[in-house]
Design a protein around this motif. Structure first.
Motif, PDB file in Angstrom:
ATOM      1  N   ALA A  70       0.809  -1.222   0.000  1.00  0.00           N
ATOM      2  CA  ALA A  70       0.000   0.000   0.000  1.00  0.00           C
ATOM      3  C   ALA A  70       0.840   1.269   0.000  1.00  0.00           C
ATOM      4  O   ALA A  70       0.446   2.276  -0.595  1.00  0.00           O
ATOM      5  N   ASP A  71       1.989   1.237   0.657  1.00  0.00           N
ATOM      6  CA  ASP A  71       2.791   2.451   0.832  1.00  0.00           C
ATOM      7  C   ASP A  71       3.420   2.884  -0.492  1.00  0.00           C
ATOM      8  O   ASP A  71       4.065   2.085  -1.181  1.00  0.00           O
ATOM      9  N   MET A  72       3.241   4.148  -0.833  1.00  0.00           N
ATOM     10  CA  MET A  72       3.757   4.705  -2.080  1.00  0.00           C
ATOM     11  C   MET A  72       5.120   5.328  -1.840  1.00  0.00           C
ATOM     12  O   MET A  72       5.271   6.222  -1.013  1.00  0.00           O
ATOM     13  N   HIS A  73       6.125   4.858  -2.585  1.00  0.00           N
ATOM     14  CA  HIS A  73       7.492   5.335  -2.406  1.00  0.00           C
ATOM     15  C   HIS A  73       8.067   6.009  -3.650  1.00  0.00           C
ATOM     16  O   HIS A  73       9.231   6.409  -3.631  1.00  0.00           O
ATOM     17  N   HIS A  74       7.293   6.101  -4.724  1.00  0.00           N
ATOM     18  CA  HIS A  74       7.816   6.701  -5.945  1.00  0.00           C
ATOM     19  C   HIS A  74       6.821   7.694  -6.529  1.00  0.00           C
ATOM     20  O   HIS A  74       5.605   7.511  -6.426  1.00  0.00           O
ATOM     21  N   MET A  75       7.347   8.753  -7.142  1.00  0.00           N
ATOM     22  CA  MET A  75       6.508   9.735  -7.821  1.00  0.00           C
ATOM     23  C   MET A  75       7.170  10.163  -9.124  1.00  0.00           C
ATOM     24  O   MET A  75       8.343  10.554  -9.132  1.00  0.00           O
ATOM     25  N   GLY A  76       6.406  10.065 -10.203  1.00  0.00           N
ATOM     26  CA  GLY A  76       6.864  10.566 -11.480  1.00  0.00           C
ATOM     27  C   GLY A  76       6.191  11.887 -11.799  1.00  0.00           C
ATOM     28  O   GLY A  76       5.015  12.076 -11.506  1.00  0.00           O
ATOM     29  N   ILE A  77       6.935  12.824 -12.359  1.00  0.00           N
ATOM     30  CA  ILE A  77       6.386  14.097 -12.827  1.00  0.00           C
ATOM     31  C   ILE A  77       6.758  14.226 -14.300  1.00  0.00           C
ATOM     32  O   ILE A  77       7.940  14.160 -14.657  1.00  0.00           O
ATOM     33  N   HIS A  78       5.752  14.370 -15.140  1.00  0.00           N
ATOM     34  CA  HIS A  78       5.960  14.426 -16.577  1.00  0.00           C
ATOM     35  C   HIS A  78       5.375  15.732 -17.112  1.00  0.00           C
ATOM     36  O   HIS A  78       4.203  16.033 -16.873  1.00  0.00           O
ATOM     37  N   VAL A  79       6.181  16.496 -17.808  1.00  0.00           N
ATOM     38  CA  VAL A  79       5.706  17.702 -18.482  1.00  0.00           C
ATOM     39  C   VAL A  79       5.498  17.333 -19.944  1.00  0.00           C
ATOM     40  O   VAL A  79       6.469  17.101 -20.682  1.00  0.00           O
ATOM     41  N   ASN A  80       4.247  17.199 -20.351  1.00  0.00           N
ATOM     42  CA  ASN A  80       3.910  16.760 -21.695  1.00  0.00           C
ATOM     43  C   ASN A  80       3.604  17.982 -22.552  1.00  0.00           C
ATOM     44  O   ASN A  80       2.476  18.449 -22.612  1.00  0.00           O
ATOM     45  N   ALA A  81       4.648  18.504 -23.192  1.00  0.00           N
ATOM     46  CA  ALA A  81       4.552  19.767 -23.924  1.00  0.00           C
ATOM     47  C   ALA A  81       5.126  19.631 -25.328  1.00  0.00           C
ATOM     48  O   ALA A  81       5.922  20.449 -25.773  1.00  0.00           O
ATOM     49  N   GLY A  82       4.732  18.557 -26.019  1.00  0.00           N
ATOM     50  CA  GLY A  82       5.194  18.372 -27.382  1.00  0.00           C
ATOM     51  C   GLY A  82       6.692  18.193 -27.446  1.00  0.00           C
ATOM     52  O   GLY A  82       7.276  17.418 -26.669  1.00  0.00           O
ATOM     53  N   PRO A  83       7.383  18.918 -28.337  1.00  0.00           N
ATOM     54  CA  PRO A  83       8.839  18.763 -28.461  1.00  0.00           C
ATOM     55  C   PRO A  83       9.608  19.100 -27.189  1.00  0.00           C
ATOM     56  O   PRO A  83      10.740  18.665 -27.023  1.00  0.00           O
TER      57      PRO A  83
END
Length: 438
Positions: A70-83
């Motif tokens: 259950a415990d969350m240990h990872h976080m992804g951050i994605h900036v989806n801005a084309g090129p």
């Protein structure tokens, strides 16, 4: 012994009630629904509990769901801005957790009763509040139902929004392969909003979830305005299309043949205006009531701080109540003013961080995220700071603070990545473009 009445059995009301009970204070909780009805109801949200709130839960002995699955240990951050798209993934030193509130709130209500609290299923409006104020030494409002928020005036200088900043859709899903170990992904989509993918502990076990934070003028907004139940298959096809276009790191784990909303009660749509209200109000009979949690400060979910601010608010108010009882101080206007200020100190960072995320990021904040995409240690530092508003606000306050944050978290020179991968600020024209389209 003085008695406290709490109207509303959400996170703020439950944490406040349990905290006061642990100090021997008699508490009555007035709830809109009994636990059984809550369990059978519609998905209310997909909230995260971060490490400060989890510490509160351990203190209250209500950390019933934590563990390796259950415990969350990872976080992804994605900036989806084309090129200009880029992404990072960081590891959390202290875990967060997502629990379906149809499990969480009924269980804590049962804990409350088992520990000597009194639970009454009773809708309370302003007239009933007057009556309750004569039964208790202090009444606290922890719900906005039945018009009770109108008792607490909006504070304009702390409430920059006059309409919803985002349109919302949230759901539990099927047909999405969950990441291992447990993690979440935040997709920042310039011009359209944000998509958050997480993993929620539900009555079905751990399941994937989605939260869409749509700018009203963007292409995600249709997910908040088109009703799921009018044509579930068409809505699910639309949701899958938006994931494909705007959240590729999530879409790559979608099985199109199985993808959809988990069940007919496992979705919710809506919108609300973030607002800060005065934390207390006088009643016609001369008594005073306090507001706590969302009734005091309503934050947009974009920063994942709603439940955490509610718990912080509850613990701050509990401390004020216990101080007053210990010194035999009356629950008068002076008490209310001081308690309100104490609650605001506890929750202000979450509000400031949330409001910052609702605005286009300045170039120096984009630079910090770019650094995280190029250096794992910086990514870890960003992920950990993201969960604690005070920390991330300090890191992003100014270009100088951002540069110092990156420098502080880069490895020593001998361990640095090759020159081709070493961190460099995003070119000013590109950083400005990414910020402006948000």
């Amino acid at each position: 012994m003085a008695s406290i009445g709490i109207v509303g059995a959400g996170t703020a009301g439950l944490h406040l009630g349990l905290k006061l009970l642990s100090h021997g204070v008699p508490v009555t909780l007035y709830a809109e629904q009994d636990p059984a009805k809550l369990r059978a109801g519609r998905l209310p949200n997909t909230v995260a509990h971060h490490s400060p709130t989890r510490a509160h839960e351990r203190e209250l002995d209500v950390d019933h769901w934590g563990g390796p699955q259950a415990d969350m240990h990872h976080m992804g951050i994605h900036v989806n801005a084309g090129p200009q798209s880029f992404g990072m993934k960081g590891r959390l030193e202290k875990s967060s957790i997502f629990v379906d509130y149809r499990l969480y709130q009924p269980k804590l209500a049962e804990d409350f009763v088992a520990r000597g609290g009194r639970l009454e299923v009773l809708p309370v409006d302003a007239a009933a509040l007057e009556s309750l104020s004569r039964k208790h030494d202090l009444v606290v409002v922890a719900t906005g139902r039945n018009g009770l928020t109108s008792l607490f005036p909006r504070i304009p200088e702390l409430s920059p929004h006059t309409k919803p900043a985002r349109l919302l859709f949230a759901a539990l899903l099927k047909g999405v392969r969950m990441e291992e170990p447990v993690g979440m992904n935040a997709h920042l989509v310039p011009g359209h909003g944000e998509i958050f993918e997480a993993q929620v502990i539900s009555r079905h076990g751990r399941v994937p979830s989605i939260l869409i934070e749509a700018l009203p003028e963007g292409e995600l907004a249709v997910l908040s305005t088109q009703r799921y139940d009018e044509d579930p298959r068409a809505f699910e096809a639309l949701l899958m299309d938006r994931l494909r276009r705007f959240a590729p790191a999530t879409y790559e784990r979608v099985n199109p043949a199985e993808f959809g909303v988990l069940g007919p009660m496992d979705w919710i749509q809506g919108a609300f205006t973030p607002v800060v209200r005065r934390g207390w109000a006088p009643l016609a009979n001369g008594r005073f009531v306090m507001a706590v949690g969302d009734t005091h400060v309503t934050n947009d979910p974009v920063a994942g701080q709603g439940a955490n601010a509610a718990s912080a608010s509850a613990f701050a108010l509990a401390a004020s109540i216990l101080d007053a009882l210990g010194t035999e101080r009356p629950f008068d206007e002076a008490f209310c003013r001081a308690a309100g200020e104490r609650m605001w100190v506890a929750v202000a960072p979450a509000t400031h961080w949330t409001n910052a995320l609702l605005q286009p990021p300045p170039p120096h904040v984009v630079d910090v995220l770019v650094a995280g995409s190029q250096e794992p240690r910086v990514a870890d530092a960003i992920a950990n700071a993201f969960m604690i508003p005070e920390n991330i606000l300090g890191a992003c306050a100014t270009p100088e603070a951002a540069a110092a944050f990156v420098a502080r978290n880069r490895p020593p020179a001998r361990e640095s990545a090759p020159e081709a991968l070493a961190w460099r600020p995003l070119p000013e024209d590109v950083a400005t473009k990414v910020a402006e389209v948000r």
